[in-house]
Scaffold this motif. Sequence first.
Motif, short mmCIF file in Angstrom:
data_model
loop_
_atom_site.label_atom_id
_atom_site.label_comp_id
_atom_site.label_asym_id
_atom_site.label_seq_id
_atom_site.Cartn_x
_atom_site.Cartn_y
_atom_site.Cartn_z
N CYS A 27 2.70 2.56 -7.97
CA CYS A 27 3.49 3.63 -7.35
C CYS A 27 4.22 3.10 -6.11
CB CYS A 27 2.63 4.84 -7.01
SG CYS A 27 1.65 4.70 -5.50
N SER A 28 5.27 3.78 -5.73
CA SER A 28 6.09 3.31 -4.60
C SER A 28 5.31 3.32 -3.29
CB SER A 28 7.36 4.15 -4.48
OG SER A 28 7.03 5.50 -4.24
N ARG A 29 4.39 4.25 -3.12
CA ARG A 29 3.60 4.29 -1.87
C ARG A 29 2.67 3.09 -1.77
NH1 ARG A 29 1.06 10.05 -1.57
NH2 ARG A 29 0.77 9.59 -3.76
N CYS A 30 2.05 2.70 -2.88
CA CYS A 30 1.19 1.51 -2.85
C CYS A 30 2.01 0.24 -2.62
CB CYS A 30 0.36 1.40 -4.13
SG CYS A 30 -1.05 2.54 -4.15
N ARG A 31 3.21 0.19 -3.18
CA ARG A 31 4.08 -0.96 -2.91
C ARG A 31 4.41 -1.05 -1.43
NH1 ARG A 31 7.00 0.89 -7.25
NH2 ARG A 31 8.83 1.25 -5.96
N LYS A 32 4.70 0.09 -0.81
CA LYS A 32 5.01 0.10 0.63
C LYS A 32 3.78 -0.31 1.45
CE LYS A 32 9.24 1.85 0.59
NZ LYS A 32 10.39 1.19 1.15
N GLN A 33 2.62 0.18 1.05
CA GLN A 33 1.39 -0.11 1.80
C GLN A 33 1.02 -1.58 1.70
OE1 GLN A 33 -2.18 -0.43 0.32
NE2 GLN A 33 -2.53 -1.16 2.38
N THR A 34 1.19 -2.20 0.52
CA THR A 34 0.79 -3.59 0.35
C THR A 34 1.91 -4.57 0.65
OG1 THR A 34 1.41 -3.62 -2.00
CG2 THR A 34 -0.86 -3.00 -1.46
N GLY A 35 3.16 -4.12 0.55
CA GLY A 35 4.28 -5.03 0.72
C GLY A 35 4.51 -5.92 -0.48
N THR A 36 3.98 -5.51 -1.63
CA THR A 36 4.13 -6.30 -2.85
C THR A 36 4.24 -5.36 -4.05
OG1 THR A 36 3.24 -8.20 -4.05
CG2 THR A 36 1.65 -6.62 -3.18
N ALA A 37 4.15 -5.88 -5.26
CA ALA A 37 4.44 -5.12 -6.47
C ALA A 37 3.44 -4.02 -6.79
CB ALA A 37 4.55 -6.07 -7.67
N PHE A 38 2.18 -4.19 -6.40
CA PHE A 38 1.15 -3.21 -6.74
C PHE A 38 -0.06 -3.42 -5.85
CE2 PHE A 38 0.84 -6.83 -9.61
CZ PHE A 38 -0.47 -7.25 -9.41
N ASN A 39 -0.98 -2.47 -5.91
CA ASN A 39 -2.24 -2.61 -5.19
C ASN A 39 -3.34 -2.75 -6.23
OD1 ASN A 39 -4.68 -1.02 -4.77
ND2 ASN A 39 -3.45 0.72 -4.23
N ALA A 40 -4.35 -3.52 -5.90
CA ALA A 40 -5.48 -3.74 -6.79
C ALA A 40 -6.73 -3.11 -6.17
CB ALA A 40 -5.71 -5.24 -7.01
N SER A 41 -7.36 -2.21 -6.92
CA SER A 41 -8.52 -1.51 -6.38
C SER A 41 -9.55 -1.25 -7.48
CB SER A 41 -8.10 -0.19 -5.74
OG SER A 41 -7.53 0.67 -6.70
N ALA A 42 -10.70 -0.79 -7.04
CA ALA A 42 -11.76 -0.34 -7.94
C ALA A 42 -12.14 1.07 -7.51
CB ALA A 42 -12.97 -1.25 -7.86
N ILE A 43 -12.33 1.94 -8.46
CA ILE A 43 -12.75 3.30 -8.15
C ILE A 43 -14.27 3.30 -8.12
CG2 ILE A 43 -12.71 5.71 -8.88
CD1 ILE A 43 -10.05 5.01 -10.35
N ILE A 44 -14.81 3.67 -6.94
CA ILE A 44 -16.26 3.72 -6.78
C ILE A 44 -16.66 5.09 -6.23
CG2 ILE A 44 -16.45 1.23 -6.39
CD1 ILE A 44 -16.88 1.94 -3.36
N LYS A 45 -17.91 5.44 -6.45
CA LYS A 45 -18.43 6.68 -5.87
C LYS A 45 -18.59 6.48 -4.36
CE LYS A 45 -21.03 7.93 -9.98
NZ LYS A 45 -22.38 8.08 -10.55
#
Length: 140
Positions: A27-45
Motif C-alpha cells: 500500500c502507498s502508506r507502507c511505501r511512504k513509511q519504509t521509503g521502499t516498495a513494500f513493508n515486510a511484517s508478521a501478524i502476531i497476537k
Amino acid sequence: MITGNCLCGEVVYQVNSDIKTIVFCHCSRCRKQTGTAFNASAIIKKIDLTFIKGESNIKIYASNGVNRHFCSNCGSHIFSVRENDSNTYRLRIGLINEPINTEDRIHVYTDSKANWDNICDGYTQYPDAINSSDFIPNNS
C-alpha cells in the motif's frame, strides 16, 4: 525464542510464538513509511510480544486508523496496530535477530503497488486487505 531490537538497541523485545506468515504490504502508506516498495511484517497476537527493555522509548504516529510504533531514538519502525483490530500487531520482521522458519509468504494491497515495482515470486497476492486472524499462529 524469537528476539528483536531496533537499530540503536534501545528497544528490545521477544516474541512468544512462532511466525506463521510473512506479509509484504504494497500500500502507498507502507511505501511512504519504509521509503521502499513494500513493508515486510508478521501478524502476531498482542499477548505474544514482550518488551525486554525500552518500551517507554516507543512513540506512536497515528493516521487513517493505523498506529505505527517506532523507536523515538533511532526511528526504527517496531510494529503497527490497526484501530479496528484489538488482538494483533504487525511486527516488522527486519528487526528480528533469528532466522524465520516459514515458507508462508503473501503480498497484500497489490492493486496499490508502485508502478515501478515487479513482484517476481510465486507467493499468493491479495489486491486489497486480508483477515488478520487467518495469518497468526495458533500455538500461543
